[in-house]
Design a protein around this motif. Structure first.
Motif: not given
Length: 531
Positions: A34-35, A76, A96, A157
Motif C-alpha cells: 500500500n502507499y 489509489k 495511479r 493518497p
C-alpha cells in the motif's frame, strides 16, 4: 495481433498513471502492499514525490471546494517495476488508478495505434535509402491531453493538504487512468504535428508524413513511443527540436528497442528480434529448459475442437496463446501454428495445450531467429497466397494464408480461417487470393502516401491454375455464386486494375514440406529470417 491492450499504459483494468525515477540503490525495492509502505521506502517515496511534483508542475488540477452532487473519481497508487530489454532494472514505476462513470466522466475512448505492417514498411524504406532512424519517448504523455468534460477526483493518497480536507481536484489536464486519456493524448499530439506540416496517412492514422521539396520525414506513433525517420539528419534534428519545445521528451537515440522488439542496424539493414520476450515467455510457461523441436506444428494430424479432455487452467492456455500472438510480430514462421491454437480459446483441450507446448519447444530452438529488412529497393510489391482447403475437421472450412514482400523484404503476412465452406479447391484459392489482393491494395495506398511509386505491376502468386484462368466455364460458374469472388474476377478480367497495369495473378508451385526451416516457398526462398 497487436492491439492497444498490449501497452502497459492501456491495459483493461482501471489503474493508471505512470511515472519513473532512478532507483536510489542498485537493488530493486520490493513492491509495497500500500502507499503507506511505499512512503516508508526511500526509493518508492522518491518516485511518488517525483510523480506528484510532475503533476503539479503540469497544472493537472486545481483544488476546489467539493461540489454537491458531483461524481468524485477515486484513485489509489499502484506500484510496478520497469525493466530494460535485457531484464536489468531501469526505474520504479508509480501508477495511479481511478474509477469513472460512463456518460458522466467520459464518452469516446478509442485511440488509434500504428499497425505493425506500417512500421515494417517505413523501416524498409528508411533502410533502403540510408535514412537515420531515431526513437523518442514522451514523458508523462497522457498528461498533455485536454479534457472535454468537467471531472473531479480525490487528492493523491499520502499527499492530502491538511488545510483543505473538504476540497477535491478539478482536473484541467488528462491523467493516466482516465479511460479517455489515450484518445485525448492522440488528439493533442495530432493537432500539434499537423501544425508542423505533417499529414496523417489515410491508410494508417498513426503514421504522419512530412514532405517539402526534397525533404521527407515519417513519424510513427504508438501511445507515447515515437519512431522518427527523415531523409537527412538536419531535417531530423529540426523536427525533434520542435517536438521537444512542445512536449517533454527523451531522445533515446538511434532505434534499438521498440515495443519489446530489439532492433539492430548493420551495413546489411535492420534485424528485428524478440529474443528476450521469447525467453521470458518460456520462463513463464515453465519450459526454459525444455528440448527443442524442428517444426512448430505436426502436419499429419488436424486438431478438433472436441479432442481430449478440457485443460485444468483455461486462463493459462489463453495467456500463453495471446503471448505467442505477440511473438508473431517478427516471427512469420509461427503465424499458422499460433492461429491454430487461438481457434480453441473458448474451450481449450489437452491436445491444444500440447500444440502450444510444441510451439514453445520450437521457439526454444530458434531464439536467435528474427526478421531481416535489407537494403532492397522498394520498387516492387509481390504477394504469395496459399490455402489449406477444408483443413478444419469440424467445419471443413479452409485456412487462407498470404505474405507480401516489398522488394526483397517481408512486410506483411496472415493466416486466417475462411468464414464459409468452399466446395472446391479453386473456390478456396480464390478466397485466399481475395485476402492477398485486399492487403496488396492497402499497402499500395500506404506507399502512395509515403511518396513511394511502384513502377511495375503488383504480382500475386498462387498455386492453382484455375485462379489464373477465371474464364474457364466450370470455374466461371463457381465464381458467379459468390459476390467477393465476382469482384475479384472483374479485377482479373482487366476491368479495373489490369487496365492500369497494377495487378497480375500468376500460378506457382508451393513447397509443402515442413521438415526444413526454409519451408514457405520453394521458388522464392526463405522469409528473410536470420539464425
Amino acid at each position: 495481433m497487436l492491439t492497444r491492450g498490449h501497452a502497459a499504459a492501456l491495459r483493461a483494468r482501471p489503474e493508471l498513471h505512470v511515472a519513473s525515477s532512478s532507483p536510489a540503490s542498485t537493488s530493486a525495492s520490493p513492491i509495497p502492499a500500500n502507499y503507506c509502505s511505499a512512503l516508508a521506502d526511500t526509493n518508492w517515496r522518491a518516485a511518488m514525490v517525483d510523480e506528484y511534483e510532475a503533476l503539479r508542475a503540469n497544472d493537472t488540477w486545481r483544488l476546489v471546494p467539493r461540489p454537491s452532487g458531483a461524481n468524485i473519481v477515486t484513485g489509489k497508487w499502484i506500484f510496478r517495476h520497469k525493466f530494460h530489454a535485457d531484464g536489468s532494472l531501469a526505474c520504479h514505476k508509480v501508477v495511479r488508478g481511478f474509477s469513472q462513470q460512463h456518460d458522466i466522466d467520459y464518452d469516446e475512448t478509442f485511440s488509434p495505434v500504428v499497425k505493425q505492417a506500417t512500421i515494417r514498411v517505413v523501416l524498409s524504406i528508411a533502410v533502403s535509402r540510408d535514412w537515420p532512424i531515431h526513437q523518442l519517448d514522451v514523458k508523462n504523455a497522457f498528461l498533455h491531453g485536454h479534457l472535454d468534460k468537467t471531472m473531479y477526483c480525490q487528492e493523491p493518497p499520502g499527499f492530502v493538504d491538511p488545510s483543505t480536507l473538504d476540497h477535491v481536484c478539478l482536473l484541467q489536464k488528462s491523467l493516466y487512468g482516465l479511460k479517455q486519456a489515450p484518445r485525448t493524448w492522440y488528439q493533442r499530439f495530432a493537432t500539434y504535428i499537423r501544425r508542423l506540416g505533417f499529414v496523417p496517412a489515410v491508410s494508417d492514422t498513426s503514421l504522419f508524413v512530412y514532405k517539402e521539396g526534397t525533404g521527407t520525414a515519417c513519424l510513427l506513433l504508438y501511445v507515447d513511443d515515437i519512431v522518427l525517420t527523415a531523409s537527412s539528419s538536419t531535417l531530423l534534428q529540426i523536427i525533434m527540436g520542435r517536438l521537444h519545445s512542445e512536449f517533454a521528451m527523451t531522445n533515446l537515440g538511434a532505434l534499438h528497442h521498440f515495443l519489446g522488439i530489439s532492433v539492430t542496424r548493420s551495413s546489411d539493414g535492420l534485424f528485428l528480434s524478440q529474443r528476450q520476450y521469447a525467453l521470458d515467455l518460456l520462463q513463464r510457461a515453465g519450459m526454459a529448459e525444455c528440448h527443442s523441436t524442428a517444426t512448430p506444428v505436426d502436419t499429419r494430424a488436424k486438431l478438433s475442437a472436441t479432442d481430449g479432455s478440457p485443460v485444468a487452467d483455461p486462463s493459462e492456455y489463453r495467456s500463453l496463446a495471446g503471448a505467442l500472438q505477440y511473438l508473431t510480430l517478427t516471427r512469420p514462421d509461427l503465424a499458422y501454428a499460433v492461429q491454430q491454437v487461438c481457434l480453441f480459446m473458448h474451450d481449450p483441450r489437452e491436445p491444444h495445450l500440447a500444440l502450444i507446448k510444441r510451439i514453445l519447444r520450437y521457439v526454444k530452438g530458434t531464439l536467435s531467429t528474427g526478421l531481416h529488412l535489407g537494403k532492397s529497393s522498394p520498387q516492387s510489391l509481390t504477394a504469395y497466397s496459399d490455402v489449406d482447403w477444408a483443413g478444419c475437421p469440424d467445419s471443413r472450412r479452409s485456412t487462407s494464408r498470404y505474405c507480401v514482400f516489398l522488394g526483397d523484404n517481408l512486410i506483411s503476412w496472415s493466416s486466417k480461417r475462411q468464414t464459409t465452406v468452399s466446395r472446391s479447391s479453386a473456390e478456396a484459392e480464390y478466397r485466399a487470393v481475395v485476402h492477398a489482393v485486399a492487403e496488396r491494395c492497402w499497402l499500395r495506398q500506404l506507399l502512395r502516401e509515403l511518396h513511394v511509386s511502384i513502377a511495375s505491376a503488383n504480382i500475386v502468386y498462387c498455386d492453382n491454375e484455375s485462379v489464373r484462368d477465371p474464364k474457364a466455364p466450370t470455374v466461371l460458374k463457381r465464381i458467379m455464386r459468390s459476390p467477393p469472388l465476382r469482384l475479384l474476377m472483374c479485377i482479373l478480367l482487366k476491368r479495373k486494375y489490369a487496365e492500369a497495369k497494377e495487378l497480375e495473378v500468376q500460378a506457382i508451385k508451393f513447397a509443402k514440406n515442413l521438415r526444413s526451416k526454409k519451408y514457405l516457398f520453394e521458388e522464392v526462398g526463405t522469409i528473410n529470417v536470420q539464425t
